[in-house]
Enzyme design. Structure first.
Site, mmCIF file in Angstrom:
data_model
loop_
_atom_site.group_PDB
_atom_site.id
_atom_site.type_symbol
_atom_site.label_atom_id
_atom_site.label_comp_id
_atom_site.label_asym_id
_atom_site.label_seq_id
_atom_site.Cartn_x
_atom_site.Cartn_y
_atom_site.Cartn_z
ATOM 1 N N GLU A 192 8.495 -6.940 -1.843
ATOM 2 C CA GLU A 192 6.891 -7.001 -1.158
ATOM 3 C C GLU A 192 6.923 -5.971 0.151
ATOM 4 O O GLU A 192 5.812 -5.499 0.517
ATOM 5 C CB GLU A 192 6.695 -8.510 -0.915
ATOM 6 N N ARG A 196 4.308 -3.182 0.436
ATOM 7 C CA ARG A 196 3.257 -3.324 1.326
ATOM 8 C C ARG A 196 3.283 -2.331 2.759
ATOM 9 O O ARG A 196 2.342 -1.956 3.206
ATOM 10 C CB ARG A 196 2.966 -4.767 1.777
ATOM 11 N N ASP A 325 6.728 -5.565 -14.540
ATOM 12 C CA ASP A 325 5.448 -4.349 -14.408
ATOM 13 C C ASP A 325 5.741 -3.030 -13.779
ATOM 14 O O ASP A 325 5.951 -2.053 -14.396
ATOM 15 C CB ASP A 325 4.415 -5.149 -13.928
ATOM 16 N N GLU A 459 -5.449 -5.483 -10.727
ATOM 17 C CA GLU A 459 -5.265 -4.869 -11.828
ATOM 18 C C GLU A 459 -6.045 -3.986 -12.887
ATOM 19 O O GLU A 459 -5.935 -3.138 -13.377
ATOM 20 C CB GLU A 459 -3.949 -5.565 -12.531
HETATM 21 C C1 DMJ Z 1 0.556 -6.432 -5.849
HETATM 22 O O1 DMJ Z 1 0.927 -6.528 -4.817
HETATM 23 C C2 DMJ Z 1 1.173 -5.258 -6.462
HETATM 24 O O2 DMJ Z 1 0.317 -4.555 -7.111
HETATM 25 C C3 DMJ Z 1 2.371 -5.745 -7.313
HETATM 26 O O3 DMJ Z 1 2.766 -4.537 -7.936
HETATM 27 C C4 DMJ Z 1 2.108 -6.703 -8.322
HETATM 28 N N1 DMJ Z 1 0.797 -7.320 -8.064
HETATM 29 C C5 DMJ Z 1 0.257 -7.721 -6.703
HETATM 30 C C6 DMJ Z 1 -1.337 -7.773 -6.875
HETATM 31 O O4 DMJ Z 1 -1.631 -8.426 -7.942
#
Ligand code: DMJ
Length: 568
Positions: A192, A196, A325, A459
């Protein structure tokens, strides 16, 4: 019509005056641009609504990544005031709404959503990681540890920049410069914080040219490196920024690390090596890639869990949604970001997509294509909101796919976009649930109460944007507009935007969290969806998984420190 307003009953003379004011604004703005000295026109790297009207942005030049003065410097038009005024005028006049195209009206609508989200955070949550928009105070979760790192500021910066909100950007820049300190005793999520913070800081650096952002990104990356000190080099999920001690989430399959976490570092780490000349970052992520390449894969699929002590897979769960994902996303984007020279990444992506299509993708009785989850030899016919990003990924990866399957993958992207739109359309609020089933006569609807929430996730809108860019089918803009209106109607409160707990209830309760990714991703993708393709062209920029744009690196002409020329 932009907004149903009971006050939209102005006299003809007033309407005429409003029209004149707006025309004057637009003329003033165009004029300000054209009267700028030539050199500042070329140097500046402003983005925002002006680019919808006057596409003039150059992609960052090799070796000169951040052209132009920083935000707020120079002779810049204050787009935030112009746009805010235009929006107010528009909401009060049907004539103006007829005069201005839907796309510009939708753009202004998203712009004022961003203003509301940012201004609310500025007022009630400044410096905290996130905002509680009902309680009107700061908020944080365990991914940021016990810290106040201003996650929403860092995550929002490039969206502010792209929208031309330069005063707000400067405000965030000042806070980061003076307050963002990573020497804190906080146990944070490596993934994260990478997507971010490092992603956000690097994008802010590339867009604005402010060295400070790069320095902060590198300081933080240094703090993450101890997480890689495991017997295999597969990083821990969490690291204490002060002590460097790492560990994994208690819930993750017998102490495993998670595929979507350790597999979503590549883009940012390659950029860090590129910018600093320090080979360590590049080597860490290439080591992960090599280790994965050597492992057996059940049915060609990558399980979501890998033990960093033993180097063995944990439970055999595979997902293109949560836990899996962005690992797949980063294989494709590593190739794109390398100017398509990283063919190893492309091949790995193609092989993974083939296995996913064979084992996870199915069509429901009602004709909806969905991506299920593989659990110990069984396909669960359930798709998460998170997996909806894959529509955009299939479209982005279509060009360059093997055996001339570009058309096939674009079509697959369109089918996933359609399914995810259905998951929104089949709710009361027209917002999508966290997960939806395709079982026992159910199609694209959530069953369990704890899967009915919507937490401002991006998404589905992300996929609309990529599909729009590759097809220009107007339905994607229409679907995005539906989502923007629904978010504004049901998630907007006086103190910002909140998630809702049940999208099937006409009277939903709020979760009281304005997620930082709402500013980084959801609003940015909406804004780009209604903008010209010249704004952040996909030939020049690759968006990380948190929607932070990083420029394509022309690696055919550059040897990254720590790499072999032959590999690139
Ligand atoms: C985001 O922090 C990023 O897209 C991450 O890859 C997964 N999902 C969250 C938002 O839903």
């Amino acid at each position: 019509m932009l907004v149903n307003s009971p006050q939209a009953t102005l006299r003809l003379s007033e309407k005429f005056i409003l029209l004149l004011i707006l025309s004057a604004f637009i003329t003033l703005c165009f004029g300000a641009f054209f009267f700028l000295p030539d050199n500042s026109k070329h140097k500046r790297f402003d983005l925002g609504l002006e680019d919808v009207l006057i596409p003039h942005i150059d992609a960052p030049k090799e070796g000169k990544h951040a052209p132009g003065p920083g935000p707020g410097e120079g002779n810049q038009v204050q787009w935030s005031s112009v746009l805010a005024t235009s929006f107010i005028l528009l909401t009060h006049s049907h004539e103006l709404q007829d005069f201005i195209s839907s796309e510009i009206q939708w753009l202004l609508f998203v712009f004022q959503m961003m203003k509301h989200a940012w201004d609310s955070y500025r007022q009630y949550g400044w410096g905290h990681n996130e905002l509680k928009p009902l309680a009107k105070k700061g908020h944080s979760t365990n991914i940021f540890g016990n810290s106040q790192l201003g996650a929403s500021i860092v995550d929002a910066l490039d969206t502010l920049y792209i929208m031309g909100l330069h005063e707000e950007f400067k405000d965030g820049q000042e806070w980061i410069d003076q307050n963002l300190d990573f020497s804190v005793n906080a146990e944070v999520s490596v993934f994260e914080v990478n997507i971010r913070f490092i992603g956000g800081l690097l994008a802010a650096y590339y867009l604005s040219g402010q060295e400070m952002f790069k320095q902060k990104a590198v300081q933080l990356a240094e703090k993450l490196l101890p997480a890689f000190n495991t017997p295999t080099g597969i990083p821990w999920a969490m690291v204490n920024l002060k002590s460097g001690v790492g560990r994994n989430w208690g819930w993750a399959s017998a102490g495993s690390s998670i595929l979507a976490e350790f597999g979503t570092l590549h883009m940012e780490f390659v950029h860090l090596t590129y910018l600093t000349g320090n080979p360590a970052y590049y080597q860490k992520v290439m080591h992960i890639r090599k280790l994965l390449a050597k492992m057996d894969r059940p049915n060609g699929l990558y399980p979501n869990y890998l033990n960093p002590r033993t180097g063995r897979w944990g439970q055999h769960h595979t997902s293109v949604g949560g836990l899996g994902d962005s690992f797949y996303e980063y294989l494709l984007k590593a190739w794109l970001m390398s100017d398509k020279t990283d063919t190893e990444a492309r091949k790995t992506y193609d092989d993974a997509m083939e296995a996913i299509e064979r084992h996870l993708i199915r069509k429901s009785n009602g004709g909806l294509t969905f991506i299920g989850e593989w659990k110990n030899g069984h396909l669960e016919r359930k798709m998460g909101h998170l997996a909806c990003f894959a529509g955009g990924m299939f479209a982005l990866g279509a060009d360059g796919s093997p055996d001339d399957k570009a058309g096939h993958y674009l079509q697959l992207g369109a089918e996933i976009a359609h399914t995810c739109h259905e998951s929104y359309d089949r709710t009361v609020l027209k917002l999508g649930p966290e997960a939806f089933k395709f079982d026992s006569g159910l199609e694209a609807v959530a069953v369990r109460q704890n899967e009915k929430y919507y937490i401002l996730r991006p998404e589905v809108i992300e996929t609309y944007w990529y599909m729009w860019r590759f097809t220009h089918d107007p339905k994607y803009r229409q679907w995005g507009w539906e989502a923007a209106q629904a978010i504004d109607k049901y998630c907007r409160v006086s103190g910002g935007f909140s998630g809702v707990k049940d999208v099937y209830s006409s009277n939903p309760t709020y979760d009281d969290v304005q997620q930082s990714f709402f500013l980084a991703e959801t609003l940015k993708y909406l804004y780009l969806l209604f903008s010209s393709d010249d704004l952040m062209p996909l030939e020049s920029w690759v968006f990380n998984t948190e929607a932070h744009p990083l420029p394509v690196l022309h690696l055919a002409n550059i040897t990254l420190p720590g790499s072999e020329p032959a590999q690139l």
